[in-house]
Design an enzyme around this catalytic site. Sequence first.
Site, PDB file in Angstrom:
ATOM      1  N   GLU A 171       0.833  -1.215   0.000  1.00  0.00           N
ATOM      2  CA  GLU A 171       0.000   0.000   0.000  1.00  0.00           C
ATOM      3  C   GLU A 171       0.868   1.265   0.000  1.00  0.00           C
ATOM      4  O   GLU A 171       0.566   2.228  -0.708  1.00  0.00           O
ATOM      5  CB  GLU A 171      -0.945  -0.037   1.213  1.00  0.00           C
ATOM      6  CG  GLU A 171      -1.853   1.156   1.386  1.00  0.00           C
ATOM      7  CD  GLU A 171      -2.783   1.459   0.207  1.00  0.00           C
ATOM      8  OE1 GLU A 171      -2.901   0.639  -0.718  1.00  0.00           O
ATOM      9  OE2 GLU A 171      -3.372   2.557   0.214  1.00  0.00           O
ATOM     10  N   LYS A 194       0.751   4.017  -3.012  1.00  0.00           N
ATOM     11  CA  LYS A 194       0.506   5.454  -2.813  1.00  0.00           C
ATOM     12  C   LYS A 194       1.577   6.261  -3.537  1.00  0.00           C
ATOM     13  O   LYS A 194       1.280   7.228  -4.217  1.00  0.00           O
ATOM     14  CB  LYS A 194       0.520   5.835  -1.321  1.00  0.00           C
ATOM     15  CG  LYS A 194      -0.654   5.383  -0.499  1.00  0.00           C
ATOM     16  CD  LYS A 194      -1.970   6.037  -0.806  1.00  0.00           C
ATOM     17  CE  LYS A 194      -2.723   5.366  -1.900  1.00  0.00           C
ATOM     18  NZ  LYS A 194      -3.683   4.356  -1.619  1.00  0.00           N
TER      19      LYS A 194
HETATM   20  C1  AGP Z   1      -6.303   3.547  -4.479  1.00  0.00           C
HETATM   21  O1  AGP Z   1      -5.445   4.548  -4.106  1.00  0.00           O
HETATM   22  C2  AGP Z   1      -6.567   3.427  -5.885  1.00  0.00           C
HETATM   23  N1  AGP Z   1      -6.979   4.639  -6.470  1.00  0.00           N
HETATM   24  C3  AGP Z   1      -7.240   2.175  -6.397  1.00  0.00           C
HETATM   25  O2  AGP Z   1      -6.297   1.163  -6.284  1.00  0.00           O
HETATM   26  C4  AGP Z   1      -8.553   1.712  -5.726  1.00  0.00           C
HETATM   27  O3  AGP Z   1      -8.315   1.287  -4.425  1.00  0.00           O
HETATM   28  C5  AGP Z   1      -9.159   0.564  -6.558  1.00  0.00           C
HETATM   29  O4  AGP Z   1      -9.469   1.045  -7.838  1.00  0.00           O
HETATM   30  C6  AGP Z   1     -10.375  -0.041  -5.922  1.00  0.00           C
HETATM   31  O5  AGP Z   1     -11.395   0.888  -5.753  1.00  0.00           O
HETATM   32  P1  AGP Z   1     -12.642   0.589  -4.832  1.00  0.00           P
HETATM   33  O6  AGP Z   1     -12.158   0.447  -3.448  1.00  0.00           O
HETATM   34  O7  AGP Z   1     -13.552   1.771  -5.030  1.00  0.00           O
HETATM   35  O8  AGP Z   1     -13.254  -0.685  -5.336  1.00  0.00           O
END
Ligand code: AGP
Length: 610
Positions: free
Chosen positions: A481, A485
């Site tokens: 994670e 980021k």
């Molecule tokens: C997180 O920083 C991202 N932008 C992306 O990985 C996100 O967590 C992923 O697209 C899943 O989204 P959701 O939790 O809305 O399903």
Amino acid sequence: MCGILGYIGNQKKTVDVLLQGLSRLEYRGYDSSGIAIIQNGKSKVFKSKGKLSKLKTKINKHSPKGSLGIGHTRWATHGDASQKNAHPHISGGTSVVHNGIIENYLDLKNELKKKGYKFYSDTDTEVIAHLIEDMSASGLDFEDAARAAFKKIEGSYAIAVISDKNPDKVIATRKFSPLILAIGDHENYLASDVPAILPFSRKVVYLEDGDVAVLERDNVRITDLDGNELKRKVQSINWDPISVEKCGYRHFMMKEIYEQPQAILDTMRGRFSEETGEIFLEGFDPAMFKDINRIVALACGTSYHASLIGKYMIEKIAKVSVEVDIASEFRYRNPIIDRKTLAIAVSQSGETADTSEALVEAKSRGAKTISITNVMMSKIARDSDRVIYTHAGPEIGVASTKAFTTQLIAFYLFAIYLGRIKKQITKKQAIEMIKDALSIPQLIQVVLKLDNQIKELAKEFFTYRNFLYLGRGINYPIAFEGALKLKEISYIHAEGYAAGEMKHGPIALIDEDMPIVLIAPGDGVSNKKILGNLQEVRARKGKVIFLTSDLSAPEIKGNVDKIIEVPDCPNLLSPIVSIVPLQLLAYHIATYKGTDVDQPRNLAKVVTVE
Ligand code: AGP
């Protein structure tokens, strides 16, 4: 992806409502944007490539007037990011905005071309405008023409349409893409998501698949595709309009990092008893979980990382085996599921196509289902048997922060709940665990005080081109994670690994140009082993940023370049604390690099395509 908006009414300036609403939907896509407003019976269309600010500049020179309009902010699927492909798309007097994918657009396009319709864009959306125009040409009025066109399209969509021939209606429909109506006083709204309309109305109708909504100034009607009237519930939204403002922060992401203590408290509120150790999850019935002997968690991106940590929590507390699947892979690998399997879909937005499809797949194979999501009545929430809502409030920054930490607390509560049902923990242990969770908001406050120190650290590191993040035990997903980021918002290449994997390959990458973030909170076995990794990195001249709560080990002194000292915290909850400095590190590195933190390139907040 994409955000759509509609307004009809005389109470406000349509152009202001559309632009304000779109600015709150920009997180859904920002390749291009556009609006159409009917002024004196004629549609005026404005479009621009790039951010909404470009469209605003363009519109300022014209200030269109009118009492109804539609707007769109785009994340390209069919056709590149250009003015030509920006929505609204027009045919005759019909203007259309669309979020989703029209799967049969090529067939429809060919049919329409044969009838003489000219296409100006590369999008799938343009067929909708021509289809409605074609139906109108065959004698149908606007409403019937729109319904007839909607019947012909296949795929996923949320659509809003206006027509010069009937300048008193906005018509909309949806299938698999979100769309809400908001009811005002002599005015009504349409939007992809609640934040867009929050400052205007809190009375909301969540449209269902196949619904067609007809918005007039003083009236809203919902029908099916055949025109039969339907009843839908008006719901009150309790999100505060302030929650969609930056409130003095430079970026939403920073505001959302700082909101984490409150968001965690809100997610826990009313869900536990400190006296009895009971966990209360709305609508949950212990009977549903008695036979469960296996859990699969389905998620993408940050929610996937939360699920990896959820696995540790559930296996430790409830002793039920948990598999975590990347949602996009799950349904293509013939997963083994039976009635004793519980599928947990985890999604901030509740709309992610991969997760939503995986959930449907698990259900069709007989699994019981729950979801952990932040958006009320979202598709994933509606498709699961039960929901644990995270009460993080709207998350606008594309990089997920408070959604992640609230998902972790939701997993923790569920683990205790299941642990009690499975008789794996005593009442006393449950009480202790709840106490531990209640200490977390305060511990995050302590970490937030490191902000300036981390900003200084970022200044020294923002020019590096690669980073490695290593963690162990329940903190190994924090390596993933933390790395995600950094790459999302700073465009720096970063990899996360379970620290034990380093010697199986990544160690070859280590030299003086490779900063390594070693995540080692607590003083358990995992950390003893990480100290071993530290020596290995040092021997190869890697630059070490060491995140720990225990500085007592002699190996640390002289072997690390930078220390991020986090407060000590119960092991199962330590990821919630250790991710915060890594969110701050990514944020500050990105701002030093001058990237667009809230809307990083190529990304969108909600990924509704497979
Ligand atoms: C997180 O920083 C991202 N932008 C992306 O990985 C996100 O967590 C992923 O697209 C899943 O989204 P959701 O939790 O809305 O399903």
